[in-house]
Design an enzyme around this catalytic site. Structure first.
Site, PDB file in Angstrom:
ATOM      1  N   PRO A   2       7.255 -34.875 -46.144  1.00 17.08           N
ATOM      2  CA  PRO A   2       8.522 -33.956 -45.591  1.00 17.08           C
ATOM      3  C   PRO A   2       9.033 -34.559 -44.654  1.00 17.08           C
ATOM      4  O   PRO A   2       8.339 -35.175 -43.616  1.00 17.08           O
ATOM      5  CB  PRO A   2       7.504 -32.646 -45.165  1.00 17.08           C
ATOM      6  N   GLU A   3      10.308 -34.626 -44.528  1.00 16.90           N
ATOM      7  CA  GLU A   3      11.085 -34.893 -43.389  1.00 16.90           C
ATOM      8  C   GLU A   3      11.895 -33.860 -42.712  1.00 16.90           C
ATOM      9  O   GLU A   3      11.536 -32.642 -43.167  1.00 16.90           O
ATOM     10  CB  GLU A   3      12.333 -35.925 -43.720  1.00 16.90           C
TER      11      GLU A   3
END
Length: 289
Positions: A2-3
DNA sequence: ACACTATCCTGCAGGC
DNA sequence: TGCCTGCAGGATAGTG
């Protein structure tokens, strides 16, 4: 995994269930994720109210009554799922191994919030709220990419004299906090900068930002905002908290598109893949110089 | 200071 | 079918 757009999507999904709610019980099903849980972790959370659910970089921050903040990082494969008796959220079937359900928050409302993380690169810890900014995880963090602090002057200062490639500098959380492999590749493509180019070479000798560097902040913000609007990118693990998939992966221009025609109008190039510090970089050698 | 690597862990895709 | 290798959205500790 997840960014920033994925973490923010998770935050927005969890906030209606967590923010303002009270934790009645926490099931902690193993002693560690990436790090050991804090001593008495589950017991210390029981009975406490979550005042606010915030995000800084790729961290989720749940401010608790009692002046502590629950810090959560999703690592590469972490995700949250909401189920239980919650109005406004459908009950979606479990499609992930329960063996990787490591933490379950039981809320006073009846909602259950489950943290699943196959690779266990994520972690949770408790920090006194007023000490957050001085905490070792946070004090060195760079600017929020969607904030005003990220502009061409900032990048000119950050890149000046650096031999490291632009890709590595944009991934460095001490400079800009929240970008990861996908959005760095996408942002560099959008402004025509090669990920291989040394950072220092993107800054003019006069100290004024080059034309290419001047385009970079907007490219970063735009790709992040578009991804946010799409609920993030779902490759393997990411889901919105209600179980629905993000769909920004359909809008990738270069990431995971090796061999595809470059989508830049008028460009005849082909998307290439190279390794930089052990990770895949996707770019168009024709229009990214 | 800076740049690069090895590493934590599991799952999955691709090659044979 | 199965076994093997490599790769995956992150971040750090350790190396030269």
């Amino acid at each position: 995994m997840p960014e920033l757009p994925e973490v923010e999507t998770v935050r927005r999904g969890l906030a209606p269930v967590l923010a303002g709610g009270r934790i009645v019980r926490v099931e902690q099903r193993r002693g560690d994720l990436r790090f050991p849980f804090p001593p008495d972790f589950a017991a210390r959370l029981a009975g406490r109210r979550i005042l606010d659910l915030r995000r800084r970089a790729k961290y989720l921050l749940a401010d608790l009554d009692g002046s502590e903040t629950l810090v959560m990082h999703l690592g590469m494969s972490g995700s949250f799922r909401i189920d239980g008796d919650v109005q406004g959220f459908f009950h979606h079937p479990r499609d992930k191994s329960a063996a990787h359900d490591h933490v379950v928050f039981h809320m006073e409302s009846g909602a259950r919030v489950t943290y699943n993380d196959p690779r266990r690169f994520g972690f949770m810890l408790l920090v006194p709220t007023k000490e957050l900014n001085a905490h070792k995880l946070f004090k060195g963090l760079g600017v929020e990419p969607l904030g005003e602090a990220l502009d061409s002057a900032f990048l000119a200062r950050a890149f000046k004299g650096r031999a490291a490639p632009a890709k590595a500098l944009l991934l460095d959380q001490r400079l800009i906090a929240g970008l990861g492999n996908i959005y760095v590749c996408e942002a560099l493509h959008r402004c025509g900068i090669s990920p291989l180019k040394a950072g220092g070479k993107l800054v003019t000798v006069a100290g004024k930002p080059s034309a290419a560097l001047a385009r970079l902040p907007e490219a970063i913000k735009k790709v992040l905002e578009e991804a946010l609007a799409a609920g993030g990118s779902s490759l393997r693990d990411h889901r919105q908290a209600d179980g629905s998939l993000g769909y920004f992966q359909h809008s990738f221009r270069v990431y995971d598109r090796e061999g595809a025609a470059c989508p830049t109008p008028g460009c005849k190039g082909t998307v290439a893949r190279v390794a930089q510090s052990g990770r895949s970089t996707f770019f168009c050698p024709e229009c990214q110089k």
